[in-house]
Design a protein around this motif. Sequence first.
Motif, PDB file in Angstrom:
ATOM      1  N   GLN A 127      19.434  17.686 -24.769  1.00 21.11           N
ATOM      2  CA  GLN A 127      20.249  18.158 -25.887  1.00 21.11           C
ATOM      3  C   GLN A 127      21.662  17.594 -25.779  1.00 21.11           C
ATOM      4  N   THR A 128      22.211  17.607 -24.575  1.00 25.51           N
ATOM      5  CA  THR A 128      23.546  17.051 -24.352  1.00 25.51           C
ATOM      6  C   THR A 128      23.590  15.575 -24.733  1.00 25.51           C
ATOM      7  N   LEU A 129      22.585  14.819 -24.304  1.00 26.79           N
ATOM      8  CA  LEU A 129      22.561  13.375 -24.558  1.00 26.79           C
ATOM      9  C   LEU A 129      22.557  13.060 -26.045  1.00 26.79           C
ATOM     10  N   THR A 130      22.017  13.951 -26.853  1.00 28.86           N
ATOM     11  CA  THR A 130      21.967  13.741 -28.296  1.00 28.86           C
ATOM     12  C   THR A 130      23.361  13.510 -28.878  1.00 28.86           C
ATOM     13  N   TYR A 131      24.367  14.086 -28.236  1.00 31.12           N
ATOM     14  CA  TYR A 131      25.734  14.012 -28.759  1.00 31.12           C
ATOM     15  C   TYR A 131      26.554  12.900 -28.107  1.00 31.12           C
ATOM     16  N   PHE A 132      25.941  12.166 -27.194  1.00 35.64           N
ATOM     17  CA  PHE A 132      26.549  10.949 -26.664  1.00 35.64           C
ATOM     18  C   PHE A 132      26.013   9.799 -27.516  1.00 35.64           C
ATOM     19  N   THR A 133      26.677   9.509 -28.591  1.00 35.51           N
ATOM     20  CA  THR A 133      26.116   8.657 -29.636  1.00 35.51           C
ATOM     21  C   THR A 133      26.434   7.171 -29.471  1.00 35.51           C
ATOM     22  N   GLY A 134      27.003   6.782 -28.349  1.00 33.86           N
ATOM     23  CA  GLY A 134      27.276   5.378 -28.089  1.00 33.86           C
ATOM     24  C   GLY A 134      27.111   5.071 -26.619  1.00 33.86           C
ATOM     25  N   ASP A 135      27.224   3.804 -26.266  1.00 31.85           N
ATOM     26  CA  ASP A 135      27.099   3.408 -24.864  1.00 31.85           C
ATOM     27  C   ASP A 135      28.297   3.855 -24.043  1.00 31.85           C
ATOM     28  N   ILE A 136      29.414   4.085 -24.713  1.00 27.01           N
ATOM     29  CA  ILE A 136      30.617   4.597 -24.061  1.00 27.01           C
ATOM     30  C   ILE A 136      30.889   5.999 -24.596  1.00 27.01           C
ATOM     31  N   ILE A 137      30.952   6.960 -23.710  1.00 19.68           N
ATOM     32  CA  ILE A 137      31.212   8.352 -24.105  1.00 19.68           C
ATOM     33  C   ILE A 137      32.712   8.556 -24.253  1.00 19.68           C
ATOM     34  N   THR A 197      37.326   7.687 -21.327  1.00 21.44           N
ATOM     35  CA  THR A 197      36.004   7.216 -21.723  1.00 21.44           C
ATOM     36  C   THR A 197      35.202   6.956 -20.462  1.00 21.44           C
ATOM     37  N   VAL A 198      33.882   6.982 -20.599  1.00 25.42           N
ATOM     38  CA  VAL A 198      33.009   6.742 -19.450  1.00 25.42           C
ATOM     39  C   VAL A 198      31.701   6.119 -19.939  1.00 25.42           C
ATOM     40  N   PRO A 199      31.166   5.128 -19.223  1.00 25.78           N
ATOM     41  CA  PRO A 199      29.872   4.574 -19.620  1.00 25.78           C
ATOM     42  C   PRO A 199      28.782   5.655 -19.612  1.00 25.78           C
ATOM     43  N   LYS A 200      28.014   5.681 -20.671  1.00 26.76           N
ATOM     44  CA  LYS A 200      26.955   6.685 -20.790  1.00 26.76           C
ATOM     45  C   LYS A 200      25.951   6.566 -19.653  1.00 26.76           C
ATOM     46  N   ASN A 201      25.655   5.322 -19.231  1.00 25.87           N
ATOM     47  CA  ASN A 201      24.655   5.156 -18.169  1.00 25.87           C
ATOM     48  C   ASN A 201      25.147   5.704 -16.835  1.00 25.87           C
ATOM     49  N   TYR A 202      26.475   5.686 -16.601  1.00 29.48           N
ATOM     50  CA  TYR A 202      27.027   6.301 -15.388  1.00 29.48           C
ATOM     51  C   TYR A 202      26.730   7.799 -15.383  1.00 29.48           C
ATOM     52  N   VAL A 203      26.971   8.427 -16.538  1.00 30.57           N
ATOM     53  CA  VAL A 203      26.818   9.881 -16.646  1.00 30.57           C
ATOM     54  C   VAL A 203      25.356  10.283 -16.498  1.00 30.57           C
ATOM     55  N   GLU A 204      24.470   9.561 -17.163  1.00 28.57           N
ATOM     56  CA  GLU A 204      23.038   9.852 -17.025  1.00 28.57           C
ATOM     57  C   GLU A 204      22.586   9.707 -15.573  1.00 28.57           C
ATOM     58  N   TYR A 205      22.976   8.623 -14.949  1.00 26.07           N
ATOM     59  CA  TYR A 205      22.577   8.352 -13.566  1.00 26.07           C
ATOM     60  C   TYR A 205      23.073   9.464 -12.646  1.00 26.07           C
ATOM     61  N   PHE A 206      24.323   9.851 -12.828  1.00 22.98           N
ATOM     62  CA  PHE A 206      24.930  10.889 -11.989  1.00 22.98           C
ATOM     63  C   PHE A 206      24.198  12.219 -12.116  1.00 22.98           C
ATOM     64  N   PHE A 207      24.000  12.694 -13.340  1.00 24.01           N
ATOM     65  CA  PHE A 207      23.392  14.002 -13.524  1.00 24.01           C
ATOM     66  C   PHE A 207      21.914  14.013 -13.123  1.00 24.01           C
ATOM     67  N   ARG A 208      21.197  12.959 -13.434  1.00 30.94           N
ATOM     68  CA  ARG A 208      19.764  12.942 -13.127  1.00 30.94           C
ATOM     69  C   ARG A 208      19.483  12.789 -11.632  1.00 30.94           C
ATOM     70  N   ASN A 209      20.324  12.054 -10.932  1.00 30.69           N
ATOM     71  CA  ASN A 209      20.048  11.735  -9.523  1.00 30.69           C
ATOM     72  C   ASN A 209      20.910  12.485  -8.516  1.00 30.69           C
ATOM     73  N   GLN A 210      21.960  13.178  -8.995  1.00 26.09           N
ATOM     74  CA  GLN A 210      22.944  13.776  -8.094  1.00 26.09           C
ATOM     75  C   GLN A 210      23.386  12.723  -7.072  1.00 26.09           C
ATOM     76  N   ARG A 211      23.848  11.621  -7.656  1.00 32.10           N
ATOM     77  CA  ARG A 211      24.212  10.444  -6.880  1.00 32.10           C
ATOM     78  C   ARG A 211      25.303   9.686  -7.645  1.00 32.10           C
ATOM     79  N   LEU A 212      26.316   9.209  -6.959  1.00 30.60           N
ATOM     80  CA  LEU A 212      27.358   8.430  -7.620  1.00 30.60           C
ATOM     81  C   LEU A 212      26.791   7.069  -8.026  1.00 30.60           C
ATOM     82  N   PRO A 213      27.131   6.592  -9.204  1.00 28.80           N
ATOM     83  CA  PRO A 213      26.476   5.381  -9.730  1.00 28.80           C
ATOM     84  C   PRO A 213      27.073   4.074  -9.213  1.00 28.80           C
ATOM     85  N   TYR A 214      27.121   3.940  -7.888  1.00 31.57           N
ATOM     86  CA  TYR A 214      27.619   2.696  -7.294  1.00 31.57           C
ATOM     87  C   TYR A 214      26.792   1.502  -7.757  1.00 31.57           C
TER      88      TYR A 214
END
Length: 297
Positions: free
Chosen positions: A133-143, A194-211
Amino acid sequence: MMKPTSLFFALAVGATTVLSAAVPGWAPPGLGDVRGPCPMLNTLANHGFLPHTGKGISLDNAINALDTALNIDSSFAKFLFNKALTTNPTPNATTIDLNMLSRHNILEHDASISRQDAYFGPADVFDEAVFNQTLTYFTGDIITMQMASNARVVRLLTSNLTNPEYEMSVDGEFFSLGETVAYVAVLGDKKSMTVPKNYVEYFFRNQRLPYELGFSRMTERLTQQELFTLAYQLSDLESFPQSPGNVFASNKPNVTDFQNGVIPSFSGGSKKRAEKKRIEEKRSEKGTSGGCPYGFA
């Protein structure tokens, strides 16, 4: 060695990936380890910045971890740790275990952007449906801040309308705002917010910093005053068709209060508690008893 899928993902988004001895290791929690509802603290434990067990975390542990991993100011780290200590049920405790943070409605709160409300089940584990549901409102590659604000507002509304026991402590309301500001500023660019959307997804899904995707520690320290200023800005972007608690909306505190560790009374959840108390007092005057049948519009 980077997994092929991770390498493909990094290249697909144009990230510059650098793997070296400087990149911290990572391991999921093992038998006997504990984690809590805070994705960042869980992540820091998984990387070993905090004790991997998630237990016996001291002030020094917290200051060193937040500095080394994220470049968060020591006075701000101390403020956050002292708040976390309120979840330890042992009087005069000086350490915390991450699972203590799961005690509902102290710091852990309803309307998380990645976890279900405690009313529906464990609130300390990632919830796919909530995060989708949260991701639905991240409407671009950059949040952007507006996207982050929209996602938070929708989670507040959804929780308010679906959880019959929805409530927030004063600290919970503040931390809800701060958490949104933090993932944008810490994982992304705190100047442009601003933050890259893929960083945020990676962080929340993996509980890991997106190095692996190009993340690096902030070059400038994040201070307590900066985060509170950004929280003001976030609250100004919020728009509710009905208000479950627009933090700061009616009582914007001054920075001096925050520097002194004072969190003001907020609207929303605190208003609901006040209304509950008023109804209960009226019942008491009439000699009635029982739970308060307070409903949510």
